[in-house]
Design a protein around this motif. Structure first.
Motif, PDB file in Angstrom:
ATOM      1  N   TYR A  94       6.827   2.849 -75.596  1.00  0.00           N
ATOM      2  CA  TYR A  94       6.960   1.444 -75.237  1.00  0.00           C
ATOM      3  C   TYR A  94       7.046   0.618 -76.504  1.00  0.00           C
ATOM      4  O   TYR A  94       6.680   1.080 -77.594  1.00  0.00           O
ATOM      5  N   GLY A  95       7.562  -0.588 -76.381  1.00  0.00           N
ATOM      6  CA  GLY A  95       7.659  -1.454 -77.543  1.00  0.00           C
ATOM      7  C   GLY A  95       8.447  -2.704 -77.244  1.00  0.00           C
ATOM      8  O   GLY A  95       8.718  -3.038 -76.091  1.00  0.00           O
ATOM      9  N   ASP A  96       8.840  -3.390 -78.321  1.00  0.00           N
ATOM     10  CA  ASP A  96       9.590  -4.630 -78.228  1.00  0.00           C
ATOM     11  C   ASP A  96      11.018  -4.351 -78.677  1.00  0.00           C
ATOM     12  O   ASP A  96      11.241  -3.935 -79.813  1.00  0.00           O
ATOM     13  N   GLY A  97      11.979  -4.564 -77.804  1.00  0.00           N
ATOM     14  CA  GLY A  97      13.386  -4.318 -78.101  1.00  0.00           C
ATOM     15  C   GLY A  97      14.126  -5.548 -78.569  1.00  0.00           C
ATOM     16  O   GLY A  97      15.349  -5.613 -78.436  1.00  0.00           O
ATOM     17  N   GLY A  98      13.429  -6.541 -79.093  1.00  0.00           N
ATOM     18  CA  GLY A  98      14.072  -7.755 -79.592  1.00  0.00           C
ATOM     19  C   GLY A  98      14.687  -8.573 -78.476  1.00  0.00           C
ATOM     20  O   GLY A  98      14.024  -8.941 -77.511  1.00  0.00           O
ATOM     21  N   ARG A  99      15.986  -8.822 -78.573  1.00  0.00           N
ATOM     22  CA  ARG A  99      16.668  -9.678 -77.586  1.00  0.00           C
ATOM     23  C   ARG A  99      16.779  -9.036 -76.206  1.00  0.00           C
ATOM     24  O   ARG A  99      17.045  -9.718 -75.227  1.00  0.00           O
TER      25      ARG A  99
ATOM     26  N   GLY B  91      14.180  -7.455 -74.767  1.00  0.00           N
ATOM     27  CA  GLY B  91      12.863  -7.562 -74.151  1.00  0.00           C
ATOM     28  C   GLY B  91      12.000  -6.339 -74.428  1.00  0.00           C
ATOM     29  O   GLY B  91      12.356  -5.459 -75.206  1.00  0.00           O
ATOM     30  N   PHE B  92      10.869  -6.288 -73.792  1.00  0.00           N
ATOM     31  CA  PHE B  92       9.971  -5.133 -73.943  1.00  0.00           C
ATOM     32  C   PHE B  92      10.554  -3.944 -73.195  1.00  0.00           C
ATOM     33  O   PHE B  92      11.283  -4.111 -72.224  1.00  0.00           O
TER      34      PHE B  92
ATOM     35  N   TYR C 283      14.271  -2.134 -69.728  1.00  0.00           N
ATOM     36  CA  TYR C 283      13.914  -3.277 -70.559  1.00  0.00           C
ATOM     37  C   TYR C 283      13.547  -4.455 -69.662  1.00  0.00           C
ATOM     38  O   TYR C 283      14.118  -4.629 -68.580  1.00  0.00           O
ATOM     39  N   SER C 284      12.622  -5.298 -70.123  1.00  0.00           N
ATOM     40  CA  SER C 284      12.169  -6.436 -69.318  1.00  0.00           C
ATOM     41  C   SER C 284      13.254  -7.494 -69.151  1.00  0.00           C
ATOM     42  O   SER C 284      13.199  -8.295 -68.227  1.00  0.00           O
TER      43      SER C 284
END
Length: 174
Positions: free
Chosen positions: A67-72, A74-75, A99-100
């Motif tokens: 899991y993590g932050d994918g920038g533009r 989302g998470f 992705y969120s």
């Protein structure tokens, strides 16, 4: 008794088992044991041991995601999937990304390895990348399909020749 994974006639290392029960093609259950290296006892000792001895058995199962932050985008939860051995020389993984921001991907990664002949991997992927919101300017949704294949000849199969191939097929932004 002795238990070792060393292939030598006189093993370089082994577990010395004081008492043991052998269940053929299944497991060895042992009482007190200690490890010997070149016939020299080591301080590594255990009150009991359990050694599976099934040959050429590979397990299939669920692969946990990262899991993590994918920038533009989302998470994300990435590479959630299932591993499946397809035989002695093949295996495959079916993986999902979510992705969120609404983007998602699905891919199948297969690997093969023929000892002393060749090895490689084959990947098919399909993803939908969504940026922004449908009601606002700057919204973009792109569908991508991609194929990757790599193949390497084992140098031991033909000592004076090498062969490798790589195929990448899909849009340039992937």
């Amino acid at each position: 008794g002795k238990f070792t994974t060393c292939d030598a006639e006189n093993p370089h290392y082994h577990f010395y088992l004081k008492k043991a029960i052998l269940l053929p093609s299944d497991k060895i259950i042992s009482g007190p044991l200690y490890m010997k290296f070149r016939k020299i006892p080591t301080p590594l000792a255990l009150p009991f041991g359990w050694f599976p001895i099934k040959k050429d058995v590979r397990s299939h199962g669920i692969l946990l995601p990262s899991y993590g932050d994918g920038g533009r985008l989302g998470f994300f939860l990435k590479d959630f999937g299932y591993y499946l051995p397809m035989g002695k020389h093949w295996d495959t993984r079916l993986l999902f990304d979510v992705y969120s921001g609404g983007s998602w991907a699905v891919k199948n990664v297969s690997q093969y390895n023929f000892k002393y002949r060749a090895s490689g991997n084959f990947e098919l992927s399909y993803n939908r990348q969504v940026t922004g919101f449908p009601e606002l300017l700057g919204f973009n949704a792109v569908n991508n399909f991609f194929v990757r294949w790599t193949h390497n000849q084992d140098p031991r199969s033909r000592p004076n020749q090498t062969f490798s191939a790589s195929l990448n097929f899909g849009p340039t932004g992937n």
